[in-house]
Design an enzyme around this catalytic site. Sequence first.
Site, PDB file in Angstrom:
ATOM      1  NE  ARG A  36     -94.529 151.612  14.415  1.00 35.55           N
ATOM      2  CZ  ARG A  36     -94.743 150.325  14.116  1.00 35.55           C
ATOM      3  NH1 ARG A  36     -93.873 149.676  13.379  1.00 35.55           N
ATOM      4  NH2 ARG A  36     -95.809 149.705  14.549  1.00 35.55           N
ATOM      5  NE  ARG A  40     -86.316 150.628  15.306  1.00 30.10           N
ATOM      6  CZ  ARG A  40     -86.244 149.311  15.109  1.00 30.10           C
ATOM      7  NH1 ARG A  40     -85.094 148.785  14.697  1.00 30.10           N
ATOM      8  NH2 ARG A  40     -87.273 148.533  15.313  1.00 30.10           N
ATOM      9  NE  ARG A  49     -85.108 156.667  20.949  1.00 31.16           N
ATOM     10  CZ  ARG A  49     -85.663 155.470  20.872  1.00 31.16           C
ATOM     11  NH1 ARG A  49     -86.689 155.286  20.070  1.00 31.16           N
ATOM     12  NH2 ARG A  49     -85.221 154.456  21.572  1.00 31.16           N
ATOM     13  CG  ASP A  85     -94.679 153.068  23.303  1.00 31.61           C
ATOM     14  OD1 ASP A  85     -94.134 152.517  22.323  1.00 31.61           O
ATOM     15  OD2 ASP A  85     -95.310 152.438  24.178  1.00 31.61           O
ATOM     16  CE1 TYR A 163     -97.958 146.006  24.676  1.00 28.98           C
ATOM     17  CE2 TYR A 163     -99.606 147.513  23.812  1.00 28.98           C
ATOM     18  CZ  TYR A 163     -98.456 146.765  23.634  1.00 28.98           C
ATOM     19  OH  TYR A 163     -97.814 146.774  22.425  1.00 28.98           O
TER      20      TYR A 163
END
Lengths: 353, 353
Positions: A36, A40, A49, A85, A163
Amino acid sequence: MAILDVDKGYDAASNSALLEAFSGRRPERLPVWFMRQAGRSLPEYRAARAGHAMLDACLDPDLAAELTVQPVRRHQVDAAIFFSDIVVPLALAGVDVRIEPGVGPVFGAPVRTRAQVAALADTARLDDQRLAPITAGVSEAVRLLGGTPLIGFAGAPFTLAAYLVEGGPSRDHLAARRLMHTDPTAWALLMDVTSTLSAAFLRAQIAAGARAAQLFDSWVGSLSAADYRAHVQGASARVLTSVREAGVPSVHFGTGTGELLPALRDAGADVVGVDHRVPLDEANRRLGGAVPLQGNIDPALLAAPWPVLEAHVRDVVDRGRAAPAHVVNLGHGVPPDTDPDVLTHVVELVHSL
Amino acid sequence: MAILDVDKGYDAASNSALLEAFSGRRPERLPVWFMRQAGRSLPEYRAARAGHAMLDACLDPDLAAELTVQPVRRHQVDAAIFFSDIVVPLALAGVDVRIEPGVGPVFGAPVRTRAQVAALADTARLDDQRLAPITAGVSEAVRLLGGTPLIGFAGAPFTLAAYLVEGGPSRDHLAARRLMHTDPTAWALLMDVTSTLSAAFLRAQIAAGARAAQLFDSWVGSLSAADYRAHVQGASARVLTSVREAGVPSVHFGTGTGELLPALRDAGADVVGVDHRVPLDEANRRLGGAVPLQGNIDPALLAAPWPVLEAHVRDVVDRGRAAPAHVVNLGHGVPPDTDPDVLTHVVELVHSL
């Protein structure tokens, strides 16, 4: 082999350190990247983004390529990983899923019955056309990266299946583990579907220039080793075999996998990622001293005073010397509020060791 | 010693099987109970809880006693565990916390700085008066239970501290683990506070008639063994020592603790609880064959067809025979949507083995 891409301001001459380590050799320079790392923690990520929903960003080739390359420019890490993702292959295959900020993936309807699994198997498809945004994004990222290798990204069959069954994030993945035991036939079909999607997603990235592939089984730590071997390993093996046939090395990673490290290797991974819970010398012992390792700086330490973090990084590197090869990384993803200068500093430290 | 409480419809003659096993002997009847057996799986629980918020129910002595005893009446389990919640001692000590249905505990303000920890240390107090609802609830439960032993319930210092730092449920407990490394002094003070509260909470239950104590370290599986030993074990040891001085056996339990089993024992637990991830024969091996075990039926199997569940229960019991003693339980709490008849059936099976 090395291409020095002066214009981009980073040293692409290190392009082979990662791949050497993935192949089990010890390169001159200890390679390092961060799960990652495109995220952010970087102001340039937040700027790029802004105004783009997560799934939209993943499917915008130029934006995905830009986000992929940002951490290489900034930190001089030894690899990029394709910005994506876990649920992107599901979305591309026609599954009704969106990513809600602060929540994660939310599905229109969970897949819990044999009929629902069968319906998914009948409809979920990935072909070249659906994968075109991924292929274009990877191609552009590879062009921007010059010699720095790009690692392909995909969620593993179990995590994708979990998921789908849970219908969103969950703690114990109880619904998924229930389906595994209450209807093993439906479970096996579901794993067929998710392994096919995961493999197609990685093969598209490899065909477009990814030089390695990481299979993220984020949730696999909820399984016992017996359940993993009986109900999951075969599906992961199909994906990892597909990666191998495409000619690039594979890394298999999940958190809370202390019980599963040998089983992850036996699924066919060339490299095993280790979270922060198990020291690398112990992980190497469990793996018989025969497998290159990736990891395992504790992300919690990134906020600690530098001497504490430095001692931890040095300890991780020292313990990693027990393994045939070591790619330094975190034990999990970069926390969003991480000071990016700390990451740069860690890269400098690792490259000095 | 045994009291047959015919009126209550359950067999209190089994009152010592649990305590015998906790003391390392093998009773004639294999004891069994279920974590979170007093809960939403029971229609009588849902009826009794209707209109009562969770914290209110925990602090209503008659209601807490009734909820505690319900699963013993229904399932003929070999123990009750006092109905409570991890955050009850914090609430009683004056911490601003509420329990939101579907979310869990939510705190007015997280405790993240040294000043906030110091303020908590200055104000958080548990005394006899504040503990009066617990003492009354336990006394009433013990009276209703007759000979069936009551196990006292408390959250362990790390999990209490992690809740305080995170300010609510979290996945990786990153904020808590950050504080541990960024300010070990503040962390140690916080662990002093939570261990004092946890010990007082358990001692009150023991004084009121609890005949054993279980210390739940729900979140401890996020730690490496090194971090546990350096930053947590001492605080858990203070609680477990306090339980031992009060004259009753202790069980220490957390999920994802495969790496931590010897460290949990070394904190001073008489019995170690094992989640569903590690088979009991392997857990026994890690513990040197010297510790009674509790566990470890996979809650996911409770929804499986009976032959699948039965085979699993038999396997758990068989593997448990490797240990000095075994109290059958789940590897985690009863899922709320469990069919209670399945639990009764598991008790009958275990008692037949």
